[in-house]
Design a protein around this motif. Structure first.
Motif, PDB file in Angstrom:
ATOM      1  N   SER A 167       9.823  69.788  -2.471  1.00 55.43           N
ATOM      2  CA  SER A 167      11.565  69.688  -2.099  1.00 55.43           C
ATOM      3  C   SER A 167      11.755  70.533  -2.110  1.00 55.43           C
ATOM      4  CB  SER A 167      11.675  68.852  -4.114  1.00 55.43           C
ATOM      5  OG  SER A 167      10.801  68.324  -4.585  1.00 55.43           O
ATOM      6  N   VAL A 168      12.834  70.315  -2.198  1.00 47.56           N
ATOM      7  CA  VAL A 168      13.753  71.731  -1.318  1.00 47.56           C
ATOM      8  C   VAL A 168      15.417  71.938  -1.529  1.00 47.56           C
ATOM      9  CG1 VAL A 168      15.210  72.883   0.534  1.00 47.56           C
ATOM     10  CG2 VAL A 168      12.877  72.113   1.139  1.00 47.56           C
ATOM     11  N   ILE A 169      15.713  73.505  -2.813  1.00 48.75           N
ATOM     12  CA  ILE A 169      17.358  73.569  -2.888  1.00 48.75           C
ATOM     13  C   ILE A 169      17.594  74.116  -2.247  1.00 48.75           C
ATOM     14  CG2 ILE A 169      18.100  74.281  -4.692  1.00 48.75           C
ATOM     15  CD1 ILE A 169      14.607  73.308  -5.626  1.00 48.75           C
ATOM     16  N   ALA A 170      19.106  73.835  -1.440  1.00 48.71           N
ATOM     17  CA  ALA A 170      19.582  74.823  -1.045  1.00 48.71           C
ATOM     18  C   ALA A 170      21.509  75.666  -1.733  1.00 48.71           C
ATOM     19  CB  ALA A 170      19.979  73.992   0.749  1.00 48.71           C
ATOM     20  N   VAL A 171      20.974  76.407  -1.306  1.00 50.19           N
ATOM     21  CA  VAL A 171      21.878  77.383  -2.477  1.00 50.19           C
ATOM     22  C   VAL A 171      22.843  77.998  -1.744  1.00 50.19           C
ATOM     23  CG1 VAL A 171      21.797  79.034  -4.158  1.00 50.19           C
ATOM     24  CG2 VAL A 171      19.561  77.989  -3.783  1.00 50.19           C
ATOM     25  N   LEU A 201      24.425  73.822  -5.602  1.00 49.07           N
ATOM     26  CA  LEU A 201      22.921  73.862  -4.826  1.00 49.07           C
ATOM     27  C   LEU A 201      22.934  71.806  -3.639  1.00 49.07           C
ATOM     28  CD1 LEU A 201      21.003  72.928  -7.285  1.00 49.07           C
ATOM     29  CD2 LEU A 201      20.831  75.061  -7.955  1.00 49.07           C
ATOM     30  N   ASP A 202      22.449  72.335  -3.834  1.00 55.12           N
ATOM     31  CA  ASP A 202      21.685  70.515  -2.914  1.00 55.12           C
ATOM     32  C   ASP A 202      20.627  70.591  -3.400  1.00 55.12           C
ATOM     33  OD1 ASP A 202      24.488  70.168  -2.281  1.00 55.12           O
ATOM     34  OD2 ASP A 202      24.339  70.196  -0.487  1.00 55.12           O
ATOM     35  N   LEU A 203      19.974  69.554  -3.995  1.00 54.38           N
ATOM     36  CA  LEU A 203      18.112  69.278  -3.898  1.00 54.38           C
ATOM     37  C   LEU A 203      18.058  68.021  -3.141  1.00 54.38           C
ATOM     38  CD1 LEU A 203      19.803  69.291  -7.576  1.00 54.38           C
ATOM     39  CD2 LEU A 203      17.858  70.705  -7.534  1.00 54.38           C
ATOM     40  N   TYR A 204      16.958  68.422  -1.965  1.00 56.02           N
ATOM     41  CA  TYR A 204      16.140  67.683  -1.665  1.00 56.02           C
ATOM     42  C   TYR A 204      15.079  66.860  -2.305  1.00 56.02           C
ATOM     43  CZ  TYR A 204      19.560  68.816   1.729  1.00 56.02           C
ATOM     44  OH  TYR A 204      20.847  69.529   2.811  1.00 56.02           O
ATOM     45  N   LEU A 205      14.559  66.316  -2.636  1.00 55.82           N
ATOM     46  CA  LEU A 205      13.520  65.843  -3.635  1.00 55.82           C
ATOM     47  C   LEU A 205      12.886  65.492  -3.140  1.00 55.82           C
ATOM     48  CD1 LEU A 205      15.684  65.429  -7.774  1.00 55.82           C
ATOM     49  CD2 LEU A 205      14.199  67.826  -6.667  1.00 55.82           C
ATOM     50  N   ALA A 206      11.595  65.424  -3.087  1.00 55.87           N
ATOM     51  CA  ALA A 206      10.344  64.445  -2.689  1.00 55.87           C
ATOM     52  C   ALA A 206       9.973  63.369  -3.041  1.00 55.87           C
ATOM     53  CB  ALA A 206       9.713  65.484  -2.049  1.00 55.87           C
ATOM     54  N   PRO A 214      20.941  64.790   0.926  1.00 57.30           N
ATOM     55  CA  PRO A 214      20.837  65.112  -0.125  1.00 57.30           C
ATOM     56  C   PRO A 214      20.198  64.374  -1.995  1.00 57.30           C
ATOM     57  CG  PRO A 214      22.622  67.411   0.500  1.00 57.30           C
ATOM     58  CD  PRO A 214      22.406  65.356   1.157  1.00 57.30           C
ATOM     59  N   THR A 215      19.651  64.299  -2.154  1.00 55.06           N
ATOM     60  CA  THR A 215      19.072  63.678  -4.001  1.00 55.06           C
ATOM     61  C   THR A 215      20.537  64.280  -4.220  1.00 55.06           C
ATOM     62  OG1 THR A 215      17.190  63.930  -2.852  1.00 55.06           O
ATOM     63  CG2 THR A 215      17.723  62.824  -5.029  1.00 55.06           C
ATOM     64  N   HIS A 216      20.775  64.909  -4.329  1.00 52.96           N
ATOM     65  CA  HIS A 216      22.034  65.174  -5.463  1.00 52.96           C
ATOM     66  C   HIS A 216      22.167  66.437  -4.892  1.00 52.96           C
ATOM     67  CE1 HIS A 216      20.203  63.297  -8.811  1.00 52.96           C
ATOM     68  NE2 HIS A 216      19.203  64.153  -8.666  1.00 52.96           N
ATOM     69  N   ARG A 217      24.266  66.513  -4.732  1.00 58.79           N
ATOM     70  CA  ARG A 217      24.884  67.373  -3.709  1.00 58.79           C
ATOM     71  C   ARG A 217      25.571  68.276  -4.294  1.00 58.79           C
ATOM     72  NH1 ARG A 217      26.091  67.760   1.645  1.00 58.79           N
ATOM     73  NH2 ARG A 217      25.950  65.652   1.965  1.00 58.79           N
ATOM     74  N   ASP A 218      26.410  69.524  -4.539  1.00 60.09           N
ATOM     75  CA  ASP A 218      26.741  70.102  -5.272  1.00 60.09           C
ATOM     76  C   ASP A 218      26.919  70.644  -6.635  1.00 60.09           C
ATOM     77  OD1 ASP A 218      28.241  71.002  -3.100  1.00 60.09           O
ATOM     78  OD2 ASP A 218      29.582  69.079  -2.618  1.00 60.09           O
ATOM     79  N   VAL A 219      25.263  71.325  -7.065  1.00 62.49           N
ATOM     80  CA  VAL A 219      24.992  70.923  -8.455  1.00 62.49           C
ATOM     81  C   VAL A 219      25.246  72.278  -8.817  1.00 62.49           C
ATOM     82  CG1 VAL A 219      23.309  70.396 -10.344  1.00 62.49           C
ATOM     83  CG2 VAL A 219      22.879  69.766  -8.503  1.00 62.49           C
ATOM     84  N   ALA A 220      26.290  72.474  -9.847  1.00 63.52           N
ATOM     85  CA  ALA A 220      26.691  74.473 -10.024  1.00 63.52           C
ATOM     86  C   ALA A 220      25.567  74.468 -10.958  1.00 63.52           C
ATOM     87  CB  ALA A 220      28.294  73.670 -11.039  1.00 63.52           C
TER      88      ALA A 220
END
Length: 299
Positions: free
Chosen positions: A91-95, A47-52, A31-37
């Motif tokens: 981009s993908v956001i995993a929740v 959530l985790d952000l996978y940013l294109a 992930p680009t950013h992990r465990d964003v509340a």
């Protein structure tokens, strides 16, 4: 891999043959950013952000994982989504969301709604186009994706919380083997305990003793209306955990009100279809590209 017949496609049903298991949840990208509340009611609300990588705002897919609403993890994102990130398409956001051992329905759908609103509130800093956000998931995640897509907009313009003022609507949804209609518990065997646990009932509770309003509330089919976004369902015709009748019934209801909808039937597929492996996600990739390639148009 895909045996598509013209009559089936025109009817909103795609027939496909299951070719191997593929890599259902191959995790090949960090992930680009992990465990964003996205909320502060429970530690799970992250959530985790996978940013294109893109010079212009990208579409995004919200990914809601499966696991019977009481297990699973946002860590396991299907390959078809990760490839799209790597290719700069979206981009993908995993929740992550609250499980039923913490709170029962509607906690799970409320978390997913909040996650969509949170992403939209922060879309600019993440280079995401807020008008091109879709939802997908398998099994419990398929249910959550379809519930979010079909429910009325939960935006509250008068809220003091800027997140709650954001729209919860998505531009499209793809559900893999997701349950859609709890009234089917009265008609067909549903032995898996999760259906009842989601509503706070003990496993084995007779369907006729479950509150009809609770079953209506949890069912995505209850919220179908003509302004719903395009929907694709992918379902195996040998699924005994979530009978394919769930997807067939929702398809019929969506088409009756004029919503663009398709059902990709995986011949011989069991509930493993919910893993969205490479062998069953070809149409899903095409569908998302079709409906997120350009800014969404209000229907």
């Amino acid at each position: 891999m895909w045996n598509i017949t013209p009559w089936a496609f025109s009817a909103g049903i795609v027939l496909a043959t299951l070719c191997g298991n593929g890599n259902a949840v191959g995790q090949t990208l960090a992930p680009t950013h992990r465990d964003v509340a996205y909320d502060d009611q429970d530690p799970s609300q992250k959530l985790d952000l996978y940013l294109a990588k893109s010079e212009t705002p990208t579409p995004a897919m919200m990914f809601f994982h499966g696991g019977g609403w009481r297990a699973g993890s946002k860590d396991h994102v299907p390959n078809w989504l990760l490839r799209a990130v790597q290719q700069g398409q979206m981009s993908v956001i995993a929740v992550e969301y609250r499980f039923t051992d913490v709170a029962v329905h509607p906690a799970q759908v409320n978390d997913c709604i909040r996650a969509v609103q949170y992403v939209r509130e922060n879309a600019e800093q993440w280079n995401i186009d807020p008008e091109r956000i879709g939802a997908t998931g398998g099994s419990a995640g398929g249910h959550l994706s379809l519930w979010v897509a079909l429910h009325d907009d939960q935006a509250d313009p008068s809220s003091d919380d800027p997140v709650k003022r954001q729209s919860s609507r998505v531009a499209c949804a793809v559900g893999f083997a997701g349950p859609t209609d709890w009234s089917l518990l009265n008609e067909l065997p549903h032995d898996h305990p999760a259906y009842r646990q989601l509503l706070g009932y003990e496993p084995g509770t007779p369907a006729e003793k479950m509150d009809p309003e609770r079953k209506r509330s949890v069912s995505p089919i209850s919220y179908v209306s003509a302004d719903d976004p395009p929907v694709l369902m992918v379902h195996g015709d040998s699924d005994v955990i979530v009978p394919i009748e769930h997807s067939k019934r929702l398809l019929e209801r969506l088409k009756a009100v004029g919503v663009p909808a398709e059902l990709a039937v995986i011949e011989g597929g069991n509930h493993g279809v919910a893993g969205a492996s490479d062998s069953v996600s070809v149409r899903a990739s095409e569908f998302v590209r079709e409906h997120l390639a350009e800014p969404a148009v209000t229907r």
